[in-house]
Design a protein around this motif. Sequence first.
Motif, PDB file in Angstrom:
ATOM      1  N   VAL A  24       0.841  -1.200   0.000  1.00 46.27           N
ATOM      2  CA  VAL A  24       0.000   0.000   0.000  1.00 46.27           C
ATOM      3  C   VAL A  24       0.875   1.249   0.000  1.00 46.27           C
ATOM      4  O   VAL A  24       0.646   2.177  -0.781  1.00 46.27           O
ATOM      5  N   LYS A  25       1.883   1.267   0.849  1.00 42.53           N
ATOM      6  CA  LYS A  25       2.774   2.437   0.911  1.00 42.53           C
ATOM      7  C   LYS A  25       3.507   2.660  -0.406  1.00 42.53           C
ATOM      8  O   LYS A  25       3.782   3.797  -0.784  1.00 42.53           O
ATOM      9  N   GLN A  26       3.803   1.568  -1.101  1.00 41.11           N
ATOM     10  CA  GLN A  26       4.482   1.671  -2.398  1.00 41.11           C
ATOM     11  C   GLN A  26       3.494   1.951  -3.528  1.00 41.11           C
ATOM     12  O   GLN A  26       3.880   2.055  -4.684  1.00 41.11           O
ATOM     13  N   LYS A  27       2.213   2.058  -3.184  1.00 38.48           N
ATOM     14  CA  LYS A  27       1.133   2.295  -4.152  1.00 38.48           C
ATOM     15  C   LYS A  27       0.996   1.156  -5.159  1.00 38.48           C
ATOM     16  O   LYS A  27       0.581   1.344  -6.297  1.00 38.48           O
ATOM     17  N   LYS A  28       1.332  -0.039  -4.708  1.00 40.63           N
ATOM     18  CA  LYS A  28       1.125  -1.248  -5.510  1.00 40.63           C
ATOM     19  C   LYS A  28      -0.193  -1.849  -5.046  1.00 40.63           C
ATOM     20  O   LYS A  28      -0.249  -2.871  -4.360  1.00 40.63           O
ATOM     21  N   PHE A  29      -1.267  -1.170  -5.422  1.00 40.27           N
ATOM     22  CA  PHE A  29      -2.580  -1.489  -4.879  1.00 40.27           C
ATOM     23  C   PHE A  29      -3.075  -2.874  -5.293  1.00 40.27           C
ATOM     24  O   PHE A  29      -3.700  -3.574  -4.506  1.00 40.27           O
ATOM     25  N   ARG A  30      -2.796  -3.269  -6.521  1.00 42.15           N
ATOM     26  CA  ARG A  30      -3.234  -4.589  -6.981  1.00 42.15           C
ATOM     27  C   ARG A  30      -2.606  -5.695  -6.140  1.00 42.15           C
ATOM     28  O   ARG A  30      -3.280  -6.629  -5.706  1.00 42.15           O
ATOM     29  N   LYS A  31      -1.310  -5.555  -5.868  1.00 41.71           N
ATOM     30  CA  LYS A  31      -0.619  -6.559  -5.059  1.00 41.71           C
ATOM     31  C   LYS A  31      -1.104  -6.518  -3.612  1.00 41.71           C
ATOM     32  O   LYS A  31      -1.199  -7.554  -2.959  1.00 41.71           O
ATOM     33  N   ALA A  32      -1.412  -5.331  -3.120  1.00 39.84           N
ATOM     34  CA  ALA A  32      -1.911  -5.205  -1.744  1.00 39.84           C
ATOM     35  C   ALA A  32      -3.264  -5.897  -1.602  1.00 39.84           C
ATOM     36  O   ALA A  32      -3.501  -6.619  -0.626  1.00 39.84           O
ATOM     37  N   ILE A  33      -4.135  -5.704  -2.578  1.00 35.92           N
ATOM     38  CA  ILE A  33      -5.445  -6.358  -2.539  1.00 35.92           C
ATOM     39  C   ILE A  33      -5.276  -7.866  -2.588  1.00 35.92           C
ATOM     40  O   ILE A  33      -5.898  -8.606  -1.820  1.00 35.92           O
ATOM     41  N   GLU A  34      -4.405  -8.331  -3.465  1.00 36.73           N
ATOM     42  CA  GLU A  34      -4.135  -9.764  -3.561  1.00 36.73           C
ATOM     43  C   GLU A  34      -3.606 -10.297  -2.225  1.00 36.73           C
ATOM     44  O   GLU A  34      -4.011 -11.369  -1.765  1.00 36.73           O
TER      45      GLU A  34
END
Length: 64
Positions: A24-34
């Motif tokens: 989330v902090k890295q703004k990798k939202f797709r990976k965070a949701i996964e």
Amino acid sequence: QDLSKKSWSSNDELMTETLAKVFVKQKKFRKAIEAYEILGLKYPEKNSLFANQIKKIKRLQQLK
């Protein structure tokens, strides 16, 4: 050359809440949701917490 993409594997055993927060902090939202989806399966007793985190991430995606 960025080797991190090649070395990253979505291994369920390695998934942690901390890693999800880092995404989330890295703004990798797709990976965070996964990550939170995997954690929800791994820890069903915390499923509502992870569902709320996913909702927050989706709101952040819309603001992006």
